[in-house]
Design an enzyme around this catalytic site. Structure first.
Site, short mmCIF file in Angstrom:
data_model
loop_
_atom_site.label_atom_id
_atom_site.label_comp_id
_atom_site.label_asym_id
_atom_site.label_seq_id
_atom_site.Cartn_x
_atom_site.Cartn_y
_atom_site.Cartn_z
N ARG A 1 -66.40 -13.74 -30.50
CA ARG A 1 -65.25 -13.43 -31.35
C ARG A 1 -63.92 -13.87 -30.71
O ARG A 1 -62.96 -14.16 -31.42
CB ARG A 1 -65.22 -11.94 -31.69
CG ARG A 1 -66.47 -11.51 -32.44
CD ARG A 1 -66.26 -10.29 -33.31
NE ARG A 1 -67.52 -9.82 -33.84
CZ ARG A 1 -68.18 -10.37 -34.86
NH1 ARG A 1 -67.66 -11.41 -35.47
NH2 ARG A 1 -69.33 -9.88 -35.26
N ASP B 1 -64.54 -4.97 -35.42
CA ASP B 1 -64.89 -6.36 -35.11
C ASP B 1 -63.89 -7.37 -35.65
O ASP B 1 -63.92 -8.54 -35.26
CB ASP B 1 -66.29 -6.70 -35.65
CG ASP B 1 -67.40 -6.16 -34.76
OD1 ASP B 1 -67.10 -5.78 -33.62
OD2 ASP B 1 -68.56 -6.12 -35.20
#
EC number: 2.5.1.19
Length: 409
Positions: A366, A292
């Site tokens: 993100r 991530d």
């Protein structure tokens, strides 16, 4: 909403409070639904956690979790053990393109009743709850750790507990360890030895209050900001601990290569830029345990004109978007030279960043937050900037508090 980030030379040294980890929160919310004796503090205010909480308290037959991938996986397992309850679990268009077959197959092998309503292997799915499931299952470990965590979270509610045999190379091991630690924190006996996870049955737990640590993935964007800033810039973030359960806490080590030093004080961390600690490029990282933060690191390297080679990224293709493809497209808009494979990204060094480029976010929180730190190097636009609410609703206001000028179109 489209926003414009104006190039900023000078930041304000600030203290920022980041709410609880989405990953920890969603695990604990499910455990709280199984064991109401648990009390949770510092719960994440992310869209995903709000959706998770609403779904767990809902009595509707159809539950729509929108873009929340963690919720889809965890709730699939949760509703599979809700005896005599029938639930149609669905999500957004993108969610219906994200695979869930490996988890469904595993649940079906232990006796769960789950059927696909459209395309085989993808949501929406119809789940008919059954409490009396088998106690042993095999699952492919190489696709998503969330499948494994979903099984772990329901294991103690099964009559004989659950033994999970993992097949193949493990992905994102820290997230499995996080689940294991949280189970132990509430008094459940659980072990992870070699490639076998064993969860003992437990019907009732001792009342306990658990405080969720703040999200390290959210901290990554401030690591990037400090890395791209002038020497002696510092930002304090709370609430964090040195012995974190979160795999993304590896940021503190990784960002030393970019001159960012991390100091732990009580329940906060202070990030400070010191160029004397810069590591000579290229930057080579295996991010299979923390995928991530790949977008953040890639953008940091681009902003610094540093070559990097990032591997272990095979799970990024099944996230909110194909993150590897999206990274390549958006970085190249800015003047980067990027090569990707199915599990790696290679960025060549460049000393020029194009100005005023509009970054598409692909409904991926993100993407929006990873590119924002480039405001330290150039002016840019972020399309669909509101997508940050998925994990970090206060992101843009926190950037303003740092002195980054933001205007909305």
């Amino acid at each position: 909403m489209t926003i414009k980030l104006h190039q900023t030379d000078q930041l304000t040294n600030a203290a920022i409070e980041i709410t609880g980890s989405k990953s920890e929160t969603n695990r604990l919310l499910l455990l709280q639904a199984l064991y109401p004796e648990i009390e949770i503090a510092n719960v994440s205010n992310s869209d995903d956690s709000i959706v998770m909480k609403q779904a767990l308290s809902s009595h509707k037959k159809e539950i729509d979790i929108h873009h929340a991938g963690t919720a889809m996986r965890f709730l699939t397992a949760y509703f599979a053990i809700q005896n005599q309850r029938e639930v149609l679990l669905t999500g957004s268009k993108r969610m219906q393109e994200r695979p869930i077959k490996i988890l469904v197959d595993a649940l079906q092998r232990i006796g769960a009743y789950i059927t696909y309503q459209k395309e085989i292997g993808y949501p929406p799915i119809l789940i008919k709850g059954e409490q009396n499931l088998k106690s042993k299952v095999h699952i492919d470990a190489g696709v998503s750790s969330q499948y494994i965590s979903a099984l772990m979270l329901i294991g103690s509610s099964l009559p004989k507990g659950l033994t999970i045999h993992l097949e193949g190379k493990l992905t994102s091991v820290p997230y499995i360890q996080m689940t294991l630690h949280l189970l132990k924190d509430i008094g459940i006996t659980a072990n992870f030895i070699d490639n076998t996870i064993t969860i003992q049955p437990k019907q009732v737990v001792t009342p306990k209050r658990l405080v969720v640590e703040s999200d390290w993935s959210s901290a990554s964007y401030f690591y990037s900001i400090v890395a791209l800033s002038k020497d002696n810039t510092s930002i304090t973030l709370s609430s964090y601990k040195k012995d974190s359960y979160q795999g993304d806490a590896v940021l503190a080590k990784i960002y030393t290569a970019f001159g960012v030093q991390t100091t732990f004080t009580n329940e906060s961390i202070t990030l400070k830029k010191e160029s004397k600690h810069l590591v000579k490029p290229p930057i080579e990282l295996d991010l299979s345990d923390s995928p991530d933060i790949a977008q953040t690191i890639a953008v940091t390297c681009f902003g610094l004109g540093v070559e990097c080679h990032l591997t272990g990224l095979h799970t990024l293709k099944i996230k909110e978007t194909d993150r590897l493809a999206a990274l390549k497209i958006e970085l190249e808009k800015l003047g980067a030279i990027v090569d990707i494979t199915t599990e790696a990204l290679h960025l060549q060094p460049t000393d020029h960043i194009l100005d005023g480029i509009a970054i598409d976010t692909y409904q991926d929180h993100r993407m929006a937050m990873a590119f924002a730190p480039l405001a330290l190097k150039t002016g840019l636009q972020i399309n669909e900037a509101e997508v940050v609410s998925k994990s970090y609703p206060d992101f843009w206001s926190d950037l303003k508090n740092l002195g980054i000028k933001i205007s909305e179109f």
